[in-house]
Motif scaffolding. Structure first.
Motif: not given
Length: 353
Positions: A221-223, A207, A275, A278, A228
């Protein structure tokens, strides 16, 4: 005093991690010395104290703040432990400074984000060096004398700080240092420092560079589906390089390594699991949390990506294990550091092609 017993706690590096830990320890009653090269930060702490702003509220403490030029004062100081909390590219000179001025026998703990223990040990001695990993801290400097944490205390559901000896054995001094750090967040001793280090490195490389190039927050950034997907590819490449080096991770963000590799290969159930993993990371944060790489780029400073994605790409090349996404991110970050690449989501196309 040696071996992490009674005495002052020294942190060389007063950036986000150093200030979070130093502020938390000082607020808990420990005698803390924070040494840093940012004059405005040192002056602000001396004048008004150190503010640690967290989701749980604001904490103000009064650690002693020294300029780098005052590090010689350590020579006559009763120090129990010194934490190295400088940027990775400053490790060599900072370790040499501690070797010059710390009293003999004081343990030095590398509270940094990559495999730098060998470099530190060459300067201060193998017997004095320990490693500490801080996971899920999500901190950044909001200004001189103010550090902000975007992650909630205890959100990791386990140890946030993991302290380990280089030889892998459990020792009383490692236990004392872990107990000390528990004033800041949950802490434990690890008997497998190197695997823990690689696990944290994998997590960081998923990330931090990606956030830095796109200008997106860590939550975004995670979602986001696009970032992702890239993060999953980065995880799989880092796991493969790590396995070639002999690292066998148990989990990454709660999932077995094979799941990340299957997700990168497009397996639907694995992609859904990645997913969800994260999303859980994002849920533990508050809005506005920025990666360290993005903070550095916005401030016009060098980043640590050469020690993250760049390191994985280089080790992969040496071992014949492909890590093209890491190599691409490292190259693009270098362009951004030189002002030849604008931060923004347009960078996603350049990462993918």
């Amino acid at each position: 005093m040696t071996d992490a017993g009674a005495g002052r706690v020294v942190l060389l590096g007063g950036g986000a991690v150093g200030s979070l830990v130093g502020g938390g320890l000082a607020a808990s009653g420990h005698d803390v010395v924070l040494i840093d090269g940012w004059p405005e930060h040192v002056r602000a702490i001396r004048a008004h104290g150190l503010v640690v702003d967290t989701p749980e509220g604001e904490q103000r403490s009064r650690p002693e703040a020294w300029d780098l030029g005052e590090a010689h004062r350590l020579r006559g100081t009763n120090v129990s432990v010194a934490f190295l909390t400088v940027k990775l590219y400053d490790t060599d000179w900072a370790a040499a400074l501690l070797a010059a001025w710390l009293p003999q026998g004081v343990p030095v703990v590398t509270l940094q984000n990559a495999l730098v223990e060998e470099r530190v040990a060459r300067a201060v001695g193998w017997g004095r060096t320990l490693g500490a990993i801080g996971g899920g801290l999500n901190v950044f400097m909001a200004g001189p004398g103010v550090v902000r944490r975007a992650g909630r205390r205890g959100a990791a559901g386990g140890a946030v700080f993991k302290v380990g000896e280089l030889h892998g054995r459990r020792t009383p001094r490692a236990e004392r240092i872990a107990a000390l750090l528990s004033a800041v967040d949950a802490s434990a001793v690890t008997t497998d420092l190197w695997t823990e280090r690689w696990t944290k490195l994998c997590a960081n490389t998923m990330t931090t560079g990606l956030s830095g190039l796109t200008g997106l927050s860590l939550i975004e950034t995670y979602t986001r589906a696009d970032t992702g997907g890239i993060a999953v590819r980065l995880a799989a490449e880092a796991i493969a390089v790590g396995e070639a080096l002999g690292f066998r991770l148990e989990t990454l963000f709660g999932l077995p390594p094979r799941v990340w590799c299957e997700a990168a290969a497009g397996e639907p159930a694995a992609r859904a699991g990645a997913r969800d993993a994260m999303a859980r990371q994002a849920a533990a944060m508050v809005e506005g949390g920025m990666s360290g790489t993005l903070q550095d780029l916005l401030k016009g400073r060098p980043t640590e990506v050469a020690f993250f994605n760049g390191f994985i790409a280089a080790e992969g090349g040496r071992l014949g294990v492909a890590a093209p996404t890491h190599a691409r991110i490292a190259a693009l970050i270098a362009e951004a550091e030189q002002g030849r690449l604008a931060i923004g989501t347009d960078a996603l196309d350049r990462i993918l092609h």
